[in-house]
Design a protein around this motif. Structure first.
Motif, PDB file in Angstrom:
ATOM      1  N   LYS A  53       0.852  -1.190   0.000  1.00  0.00           N
ATOM      2  CA  LYS A  53       0.000   0.000   0.000  1.00  0.00           C
ATOM      3  C   LYS A  53       0.882   1.232   0.000  1.00  0.00           C
ATOM      4  O   LYS A  53       1.979   1.221   0.545  1.00  0.00           O
ATOM      5  CB  LYS A  53      -0.904   0.025   1.239  1.00  0.00           C
ATOM      6  N   CYS A  54       0.390   2.315  -0.580  1.00  0.00           N
ATOM      7  CA  CYS A  54       1.175   3.545  -0.700  1.00  0.00           C
ATOM      8  C   CYS A  54       1.060   4.366   0.589  1.00  0.00           C
ATOM      9  O   CYS A  54       0.280   5.310   0.682  1.00  0.00           O
ATOM     10  CB  CYS A  54       0.711   4.344  -1.912  1.00  0.00           C
ATOM     11  N   ILE A  55       1.838   3.922   1.583  1.00  0.00           N
ATOM     12  CA  ILE A  55       1.897   4.588   2.879  1.00  0.00           C
ATOM     13  C   ILE A  55       3.364   4.652   3.275  1.00  0.00           C
ATOM     14  O   ILE A  55       4.089   3.660   3.127  1.00  0.00           O
ATOM     15  CB  ILE A  55       1.126   3.816   3.970  1.00  0.00           C
ATOM     16  N   ILE A  56       3.781   5.810   3.783  1.00  0.00           N
ATOM     17  CA  ILE A  56       5.137   5.937   4.286  1.00  0.00           C
ATOM     18  C   ILE A  56       5.099   6.512   5.695  1.00  0.00           C
ATOM     19  O   ILE A  56       4.122   7.166   6.083  1.00  0.00           O
ATOM     20  CB  ILE A  56       6.035   6.800   3.365  1.00  0.00           C
ATOM     21  N   GLU A 128      11.347   7.095   0.306  1.00  0.00           N
ATOM     22  CA  GLU A 128      10.172   6.286   0.651  1.00  0.00           C
ATOM     23  C   GLU A 128       9.116   6.314  -0.449  1.00  0.00           C
ATOM     24  O   GLU A 128       8.464   5.301  -0.711  1.00  0.00           O
ATOM     25  CB  GLU A 128       9.593   6.712   2.001  1.00  0.00           C
ATOM     26  N   ILE A 129       8.943   7.451  -1.108  1.00  0.00           N
ATOM     27  CA  ILE A 129       8.007   7.504  -2.244  1.00  0.00           C
ATOM     28  C   ILE A 129       8.498   6.590  -3.356  1.00  0.00           C
ATOM     29  O   ILE A 129       7.704   5.894  -4.004  1.00  0.00           O
ATOM     30  CB  ILE A 129       7.791   8.959  -2.726  1.00  0.00           C
ATOM     31  N   ASP A 130       9.817   6.548  -3.573  1.00  0.00           N
ATOM     32  CA  ASP A 130      10.368   5.592  -4.547  1.00  0.00           C
ATOM     33  C   ASP A 130       9.960   4.169  -4.187  1.00  0.00           C
ATOM     34  O   ASP A 130       9.572   3.386  -5.058  1.00  0.00           O
ATOM     35  CB  ASP A 130      11.896   5.686  -4.606  1.00  0.00           C
ATOM     36  N   GLY A 134       7.981   1.075  -6.305  1.00  0.00           N
ATOM     37  CA  GLY A 134       8.758  -0.111  -6.631  1.00  0.00           C
ATOM     38  C   GLY A 134      10.179   0.183  -7.062  1.00  0.00           C
ATOM     39  O   GLY A 134      10.858  -0.656  -7.638  1.00  0.00           O
ATOM     40  N   ILE A 135      10.656   1.397  -6.775  1.00  0.00           N
ATOM     41  CA  ILE A 135      12.010   1.807  -7.146  1.00  0.00           C
ATOM     42  C   ILE A 135      12.925   1.641  -5.948  1.00  0.00           C
ATOM     43  O   ILE A 135      12.658   2.179  -4.867  1.00  0.00           O
ATOM     44  CB  ILE A 135      12.029   3.286  -7.616  1.00  0.00           C
TER      45      ILE A 135
END
Length: 137
Positions: A53-56, A128-130, A134-135
């Motif tokens: 999930k897109c959470i940092i 963290e956004i990377d 998936g980077i």
């Protein structure tokens, strides 16, 4: 709850799904895990604890902050090559990072936020956004 750190690069290279309000527990686990690893860690992405999930969660000054669906909406023209480490990977690697970024995200209460970050905090958030995309470094 403190979670184990995922080291499976195949899993980590999969882009994360958008987060929803139902993912609040994942953010709480991220914050707990970040706190437990504070000696060696200043940021985590949900995929690093096994949740795509897109959470940092990042250290911003004295506080740890969870961000749902963070997106860089503006950034400096200037960038620098830095050396970064990652709990999921051995060693350090070079990465290109902007000097400042503006980020739109939802906070832990899922309220929209927009904030500018500079320096090391901007570097952490970009890393963290990377992860969410998936980077890997």
């Amino acid at each position: 709850m403190v979670k184990n750190i995922v080291k499976d690069t195949e899993f980590l290279q999969r882009p994360s799904e958008p987060a929803t309000r139902k993912d609040k527990k994942v953010a709480e686990d991220l914050l707990d895990t970040l706190k437990a690893n504070s000696v060696a860690c200043v940021g985590l992405a949900a995929n690093m604890i096994g949740v795509s999930k897109c959470i940092i969660a990042v250290q911003v000054g004295k506080y740890n902050v969870a961000m749902f669906n963070p997106k860089i909406v503006r950034h400096s023209a200037e960038s620098a090559e830095v050396m970064e480490g990652c709990l999921s990977l051995l060693g350090q690697r070079p990465a290109k990072r902007y000097e400042w970024i503006e980020v739109e995200y939802q906070d832990i209460k899922f309220k929209p936020q927009k904030q500018r970050f500079t320096g090391f905090t901007a570097e952490i958030i970009q890393h963290e956004i990377d992860h969410c995309q998936g980077i890997l470094i």
